[in-house]
Design an enzyme around this catalytic site. Sequence first.
Site, short mmCIF file in Angstrom:
data_model
loop_
_atom_site.label_atom_id
_atom_site.label_comp_id
_atom_site.label_asym_id
_atom_site.label_seq_id
_atom_site.Cartn_x
_atom_site.Cartn_y
_atom_site.Cartn_z
N THR A 1 93.88 0.86 11.32
CA THR A 1 93.23 0.10 12.39
C THR A 1 93.09 0.96 13.64
O THR A 1 93.37 2.16 13.61
CB THR A 1 93.93 -1.27 12.60
OG1 THR A 1 93.16 -2.04 13.51
CG2 THR A 1 95.35 -1.13 13.13
N LYS B 1 90.25 4.64 12.79
CA LYS B 1 89.30 4.37 11.70
C LYS B 1 88.31 5.50 11.44
O LYS B 1 87.80 5.62 10.33
CB LYS B 1 88.53 3.07 11.98
CG LYS B 1 89.38 1.82 11.82
CD LYS B 1 88.54 0.56 11.90
CE LYS B 1 89.38 -0.66 11.57
NZ LYS B 1 88.57 -1.87 11.39
N ASN C 1 88.85 1.76 6.71
CA ASN C 1 89.98 0.91 7.10
C ASN C 1 91.07 0.90 6.03
O ASN C 1 92.07 0.20 6.19
CB ASN C 1 89.52 -0.52 7.40
CG ASN C 1 89.23 -1.30 6.13
OD1 ASN C 1 88.82 -0.73 5.13
ND2 ASN C 1 89.45 -2.60 6.17
N ASP D 1 86.13 -3.69 5.10
CA ASP D 1 85.63 -4.67 6.08
C ASP D 1 84.27 -5.24 5.66
O ASP D 1 84.01 -6.43 5.83
CB ASP D 1 85.46 -4.02 7.47
CG ASP D 1 86.79 -3.80 8.18
OD1 ASP D 1 87.75 -4.54 7.90
OD2 ASP D 1 86.87 -2.88 9.01
#
Length: 270
Positions: free
Chosen positions: A64, A68, A89, A105
Amino acid sequence: MALPYAEVIGDPIAHSKSPLIHGFWLKALGIEAEYRATHVAPHALSGYFAERKADPDWRGCNITVPHKIAALEHVEDRGDVRRAIGAINTAFRDADGALIGTNTDAAGFAAPLSRFDLAGQPVTVIGAGGAGRAVLYALAGIGVGPVTLFNRDVEKGAALLSSFGLEGQARPIGDAVPPGALVVNATSLGMTGQPPLDLDLSALPQDAVVYDIVYAPLETGLLAAARARGLATIDGLEMLIGQAAVAFERFFGAAPPRERDAELRDILLR
Ligand code: ATR
Protein backbone atom coordinates in the site's frame (compact mmCIF):
# COMPACT_ATOMS: atom_id res chain seq x y z
CA MET A 1 8.93 -24.70 12.32
CA ALA A 2 7.58 -21.19 11.81
CA LEU A 3 4.15 -20.76 10.23
CA PRO A 4 3.80 -19.65 6.62
CA TYR A 5 2.80 -15.99 6.46
CA ALA A 6 1.89 -13.07 4.25
CA GLU A 7 1.63 -9.42 5.22
CA VAL A 8 0.72 -5.92 4.15
CA ILE A 9 3.49 -3.33 3.88
CA GLY A 10 3.17 0.44 3.86
CA ASP A 11 4.10 3.69 5.59
CA PRO A 12 1.98 4.31 7.66
CA ILE A 13 0.44 0.84 8.10
CA ALA A 14 -1.36 0.74 11.48
CA HIS A 15 -4.73 1.68 9.92
CA SER A 16 -4.71 -1.19 7.40
CA LYS A 17 -7.76 -3.46 7.39
CA SER A 18 -5.96 -6.21 5.44
CA PRO A 19 -4.90 -8.21 8.57
CA LEU A 20 -8.55 -8.36 9.71
CA ILE A 21 -9.73 -9.59 6.30
CA HIS A 22 -7.03 -12.21 5.68
CA GLY A 23 -7.06 -13.27 9.35
CA PHE A 24 -10.83 -13.84 9.18
CA TRP A 25 -10.46 -16.06 6.09
CA LEU A 26 -7.47 -18.02 7.44
CA LYS A 27 -9.44 -18.81 10.60
CA ALA A 28 -12.64 -19.62 8.68
CA LEU A 29 -10.79 -22.10 6.46
CA GLY A 30 -8.63 -23.54 9.28
CA ILE A 31 -5.41 -22.68 7.42
CA GLU A 32 -2.36 -22.66 9.71
CA ALA A 33 -0.77 -19.43 8.54
CA GLU A 34 -0.50 -15.82 9.61
CA TYR A 35 -1.17 -12.45 8.01
CA ARG A 36 0.35 -9.37 9.61
CA ALA A 37 0.93 -5.66 9.03
CA THR A 38 4.56 -4.60 8.68
CA HIS A 39 5.76 -1.03 8.66
CA VAL A 40 8.25 -0.49 5.82
CA ALA A 41 9.61 3.03 5.23
CA PRO A 42 10.59 4.00 1.66
CA HIS A 43 14.35 3.73 2.29
CA ALA A 44 13.87 0.19 3.67
CA LEU A 45 11.95 -1.24 0.70
CA SER A 46 14.91 -2.89 -1.12
CA GLY A 47 16.19 -4.44 2.11
CA TYR A 48 12.68 -5.68 2.89
CA PHE A 49 12.34 -7.55 -0.42
CA ALA A 50 15.91 -8.92 -0.24
CA GLU A 51 15.24 -10.37 3.22
CA ARG A 52 11.78 -11.77 2.45
CA LYS A 53 12.89 -13.41 -0.80
CA ALA A 54 15.28 -15.52 1.31
CA ASP A 55 12.56 -16.46 3.84
CA PRO A 56 10.91 -19.79 2.86
CA ASP A 57 7.89 -19.13 5.12
CA TRP A 58 6.96 -15.87 3.38
CA ARG A 59 4.15 -16.25 0.82
CA GLY A 60 4.06 -12.66 -0.35
CA CYS A 61 2.66 -9.27 0.54
CA ASN A 62 0.04 -6.67 -0.17
CA ILE A 63 1.54 -3.30 -0.95
CA THR A 64 0.00 0.00 0.00
CA VAL A 65 0.90 3.69 0.04
CA PRO A 66 3.62 4.82 -0.75
CA HIS A 67 5.16 1.66 -2.27
CA LYS A 68 2.77 0.74 -5.10
CA ILE A 69 5.05 2.04 -7.84
CA ALA A 70 8.49 1.55 -6.25
CA ALA A 71 7.73 -2.13 -5.49
CA LEU A 72 7.66 -2.82 -9.25
CA GLU A 73 11.49 -2.71 -9.14
CA HIS A 74 11.62 -5.77 -6.89
CA VAL A 75 9.27 -8.20 -8.65
CA GLU A 76 8.83 -9.89 -12.00
CA ASP A 77 6.14 -8.15 -14.04
CA ARG A 78 4.82 -11.17 -15.96
CA GLY A 79 1.36 -9.69 -16.51
CA ASP A 80 2.70 -6.41 -17.98
CA VAL A 81 1.14 -4.51 -15.06
CA ARG A 82 3.67 -1.68 -15.28
CA ARG A 83 2.47 -0.73 -18.74
CA ALA A 84 -1.22 -1.54 -18.14
CA ILE A 85 -1.80 0.07 -14.72
CA GLY A 86 1.58 1.42 -13.59
CA ALA A 87 1.33 0.19 -10.00
CA ILE A 88 1.14 -3.11 -8.07
CA ASN A 89 -0.66 -3.93 -4.83
CA THR A 90 0.39 -7.57 -4.45
CA ALA A 91 3.61 -9.63 -4.70
CA PHE A 92 3.42 -13.43 -4.46
CA ARG A 93 5.56 -16.47 -5.15
CA ASP A 94 4.80 -18.36 -8.33
CA ALA A 95 4.95 -22.18 -8.51
CA ASP A 96 8.51 -21.89 -9.90
CA GLY A 97 9.57 -19.73 -6.92
CA ALA A 98 9.71 -16.41 -8.79
CA LEU A 99 8.30 -13.31 -7.06
CA ILE A 100 5.49 -11.94 -9.23
CA GLY A 101 3.98 -8.47 -8.95
CA THR A 102 0.31 -7.98 -9.75
CA ASN A 103 -2.53 -5.53 -9.22
CA THR A 104 -5.68 -7.03 -7.69
CA ASP A 105 -7.37 -3.63 -7.25
CA ALA A 106 -8.72 -3.74 -10.82
CA ALA A 107 -10.27 -7.21 -10.38
CA GLY A 108 -11.54 -6.28 -6.90
CA PHE A 109 -13.18 -3.17 -8.32
CA ALA A 110 -14.73 -5.02 -11.29
CA ALA A 111 -16.17 -8.02 -9.37
CA PRO A 112 -19.37 -6.33 -8.05
CA LEU A 113 -20.01 -4.79 -11.49
CA SER A 114 -20.59 -8.25 -12.99
CA ARG A 115 -24.17 -7.91 -11.65
CA PHE A 116 -24.79 -5.18 -14.25
CA ASP A 117 -24.64 -5.02 -18.04
CA LEU A 118 -22.32 -2.08 -18.70
CA ALA A 119 -20.73 -2.90 -22.07
CA GLY A 120 -21.14 0.05 -24.44
CA GLN A 121 -22.76 2.18 -21.70
CA PRO A 122 -21.71 5.76 -20.85
CA VAL A 123 -19.99 6.05 -17.48
CA THR A 124 -18.51 8.83 -15.33
CA VAL A 125 -15.31 8.38 -13.30
CA ILE A 126 -13.94 10.89 -10.79
CA GLY A 127 -10.17 10.66 -10.24
CA ALA A 128 -7.02 10.04 -12.25
CA GLY A 129 -4.59 8.88 -9.54
CA GLY A 130 -3.42 5.35 -8.75
CA ALA A 131 -6.90 4.14 -7.85
CA GLY A 132 -8.34 5.88 -10.92
CA ARG A 133 -5.89 4.00 -13.14
CA ALA A 134 -6.99 0.60 -11.77
CA VAL A 135 -10.64 1.62 -12.20
CA LEU A 136 -10.15 2.78 -15.82
CA TYR A 137 -8.19 -0.38 -16.63
CA ALA A 138 -11.07 -2.50 -15.32
CA LEU A 139 -13.69 -0.41 -17.14
CA ALA A 140 -11.76 -0.68 -20.42
CA GLY A 141 -11.83 -4.47 -19.90
CA ILE A 142 -15.62 -4.40 -19.43
CA GLY A 143 -15.90 -2.38 -22.64
CA VAL A 144 -17.81 0.62 -21.28
CA GLY A 145 -17.93 3.88 -23.15
CA PRO A 146 -17.92 6.78 -23.62
CA VAL A 147 -16.22 7.76 -20.32
CA THR A 148 -16.50 11.22 -18.78
CA LEU A 149 -13.46 11.58 -16.51
CA PHE A 150 -13.69 14.27 -13.84
CA ASN A 151 -10.37 15.38 -12.41
CA ARG A 152 -9.00 18.51 -10.78
CA ASP A 153 -6.15 18.29 -13.31
CA VAL A 154 -8.10 17.97 -16.59
CA GLU A 155 -5.06 17.41 -18.84
CA LYS A 156 -3.96 14.49 -16.69
CA GLY A 157 -7.48 13.06 -17.04
CA ALA A 158 -7.45 13.40 -20.83
CA ALA A 159 -4.04 11.74 -21.10
CA LEU A 160 -5.25 8.85 -18.97
CA LEU A 161 -8.37 8.26 -21.09
CA SER A 162 -6.32 8.02 -24.25
CA SER A 163 -3.71 5.77 -22.61
CA PHE A 164 -6.49 3.26 -21.86
CA GLY A 165 -7.95 3.62 -25.36
CA LEU A 166 -11.23 4.88 -23.87
CA GLU A 167 -13.61 7.13 -25.81
CA GLY A 168 -14.87 10.16 -23.93
CA GLN A 169 -13.71 13.41 -22.43
CA ALA A 170 -12.04 14.84 -19.35
CA ARG A 171 -13.86 17.55 -17.36
CA PRO A 172 -13.11 19.57 -14.23
CA ILE A 173 -14.72 18.36 -10.98
CA GLY A 174 -17.84 20.48 -10.44
CA ASP A 175 -19.23 20.13 -13.97
CA ALA A 176 -22.64 18.44 -14.19
CA VAL A 177 -22.63 14.63 -14.27
CA PRO A 178 -23.98 13.58 -17.70
CA PRO A 179 -26.63 10.84 -18.09
CA GLY A 180 -24.99 7.40 -17.83
CA ALA A 181 -25.20 3.88 -16.43
CA LEU A 182 -22.46 4.18 -13.79
CA VAL A 183 -20.71 6.84 -11.69
CA VAL A 184 -17.48 5.90 -9.83
CA ASN A 185 -15.62 7.96 -7.25
CA ALA A 186 -11.96 6.91 -7.48
CA THR A 187 -10.59 9.78 -5.37
CA SER A 188 -10.27 10.13 -1.60
CA LEU A 189 -12.87 12.93 -1.64
CA GLY A 190 -15.63 12.09 0.84
CA MET A 191 -13.28 10.11 3.08
CA THR A 192 -13.19 11.01 6.78
CA GLY A 193 -10.94 14.07 7.09
CA GLN A 194 -11.05 14.89 3.36
CA PRO A 195 -13.23 17.47 1.54
CA PRO A 196 -16.64 16.15 0.42
CA LEU A 197 -17.43 15.20 -3.17
CA ASP A 198 -20.49 17.20 -4.18
CA LEU A 199 -21.99 15.87 -7.41
CA ASP A 200 -25.33 16.67 -8.96
CA LEU A 201 -26.77 13.25 -9.83
CA SER A 202 -30.06 14.55 -11.24
CA ALA A 203 -29.23 13.67 -14.86
CA LEU A 204 -28.77 9.96 -14.07
CA PRO A 205 -31.50 7.54 -15.16
CA GLN A 206 -33.32 5.52 -12.47
CA ASP A 207 -31.34 2.33 -13.29
CA ALA A 208 -27.91 3.95 -12.89
CA VAL A 209 -25.35 2.56 -10.42
CA VAL A 210 -23.21 4.74 -8.12
CA TYR A 211 -19.95 3.22 -6.85
CA ASP A 212 -17.68 4.84 -4.24
CA ILE A 213 -14.29 3.25 -3.50
CA VAL A 214 -14.09 5.17 -0.19
CA TYR A 215 -15.05 2.89 2.76
CA ALA A 216 -14.56 5.26 5.74
CA PRO A 217 -17.28 6.36 6.21
CA LEU A 218 -19.11 3.45 4.57
CA GLU A 219 -22.00 5.70 3.58
CA THR A 220 -20.29 8.63 1.90
CA GLY A 221 -22.16 11.77 0.89
CA LEU A 222 -22.13 10.48 -2.70
CA LEU A 223 -23.76 7.15 -1.76
CA ALA A 224 -26.29 8.91 0.50
CA ALA A 225 -27.28 11.19 -2.41
CA ALA A 226 -27.59 8.17 -4.73
CA ARG A 227 -29.76 6.26 -2.24
CA ALA A 228 -31.93 9.32 -1.71
CA ARG A 229 -32.65 9.14 -5.45
CA GLY A 230 -33.33 5.39 -5.24
CA LEU A 231 -30.27 4.45 -7.32
CA ALA A 232 -28.31 1.20 -6.87
CA THR A 233 -25.05 1.69 -4.93
CA ILE A 234 -21.79 -0.19 -4.38
CA ASP A 235 -19.67 0.77 -1.36
CA GLY A 236 -15.90 0.76 -0.86
CA LEU A 237 -15.83 -2.39 1.27
CA GLU A 238 -16.84 -4.43 -1.79
CA MET A 239 -13.65 -3.38 -3.63
CA LEU A 240 -11.54 -3.72 -0.46
CA ILE A 241 -12.74 -7.29 0.14
CA GLY A 242 -12.61 -8.09 -3.59
CA GLN A 243 -8.95 -7.09 -4.02
CA ALA A 244 -8.05 -9.00 -0.87
CA ALA A 245 -9.82 -12.13 -2.13
CA VAL A 246 -7.72 -12.29 -5.30
CA ALA A 247 -4.51 -11.79 -3.28
CA PHE A 248 -5.52 -14.39 -0.63
CA GLU A 249 -5.82 -17.08 -3.27
CA ARG A 250 -2.34 -16.22 -4.57
CA PHE A 251 -0.80 -16.37 -1.07
CA PHE A 252 -2.56 -19.38 0.41
CA GLY A 253 -3.80 -21.37 -2.61
CA ALA A 254 -7.44 -21.45 -1.47
CA ALA A 255 -10.49 -19.39 -2.40
CA PRO A 256 -11.76 -17.34 0.55
CA PRO A 257 -15.27 -18.09 1.90
CA ARG A 258 -17.09 -15.19 0.25
CA GLU A 259 -20.45 -16.55 1.45
CA ARG A 260 -19.36 -15.09 4.82
CA ASP A 261 -18.89 -11.52 3.51
CA ALA A 262 -21.72 -10.18 5.69
CA GLU A 263 -19.95 -11.39 8.85
CA LEU A 264 -16.64 -10.01 7.59
CA ARG A 265 -18.21 -6.61 6.84
CA ASP A 266 -19.55 -6.45 10.43
CA ILE A 267 -16.03 -7.09 11.75
CA LEU A 268 -14.55 -4.41 9.49
CA LEU A 269 -17.13 -1.85 10.59
CA ARG A 270 -16.64 -2.44 14.34
P1 ATR B 1 -4.72 7.19 -5.21
O1 ATR B 1 -3.53 6.34 -5.52
O2 ATR B 1 -5.39 6.82 -3.91
O3 ATR B 1 -5.68 7.30 -6.33
P2 ATR B 1 -3.48 9.73 -5.88
O4 ATR B 1 -2.65 9.09 -6.90
O5 ATR B 1 -2.87 10.76 -4.99
O6 ATR B 1 -4.13 8.66 -4.88
O7 ATR B 1 -4.77 10.35 -6.62
C1 ATR B 1 -5.73 11.06 -5.94
C2 ATR B 1 -6.87 11.49 -6.87
O8 ATR B 1 -7.76 12.30 -6.10
C3 ATR B 1 -6.45 12.33 -8.06
O9 ATR B 1 -7.38 12.17 -9.09
C4 ATR B 1 -6.49 13.76 -7.48
O10 ATR B 1 -6.67 14.77 -8.45
P3 ATR B 1 -5.41 15.42 -9.27
O11 ATR B 1 -4.98 14.39 -10.27
O12 ATR B 1 -5.97 16.64 -9.92
O13 ATR B 1 -4.37 15.71 -8.23
C5 ATR B 1 -7.75 13.64 -6.63
N1 ATR B 1 -7.79 14.58 -5.52
C6 ATR B 1 -7.13 14.49 -4.33
N2 ATR B 1 -7.42 15.50 -3.53
C7 ATR B 1 -8.30 16.29 -4.19
C8 ATR B 1 -9.01 17.52 -3.89
N3 ATR B 1 -8.87 18.13 -2.70
N4 ATR B 1 -9.82 18.01 -4.82
C9 ATR B 1 -9.97 17.39 -6.01
N5 ATR B 1 -9.35 16.23 -6.35
C10 ATR B 1 -8.52 15.70 -5.46
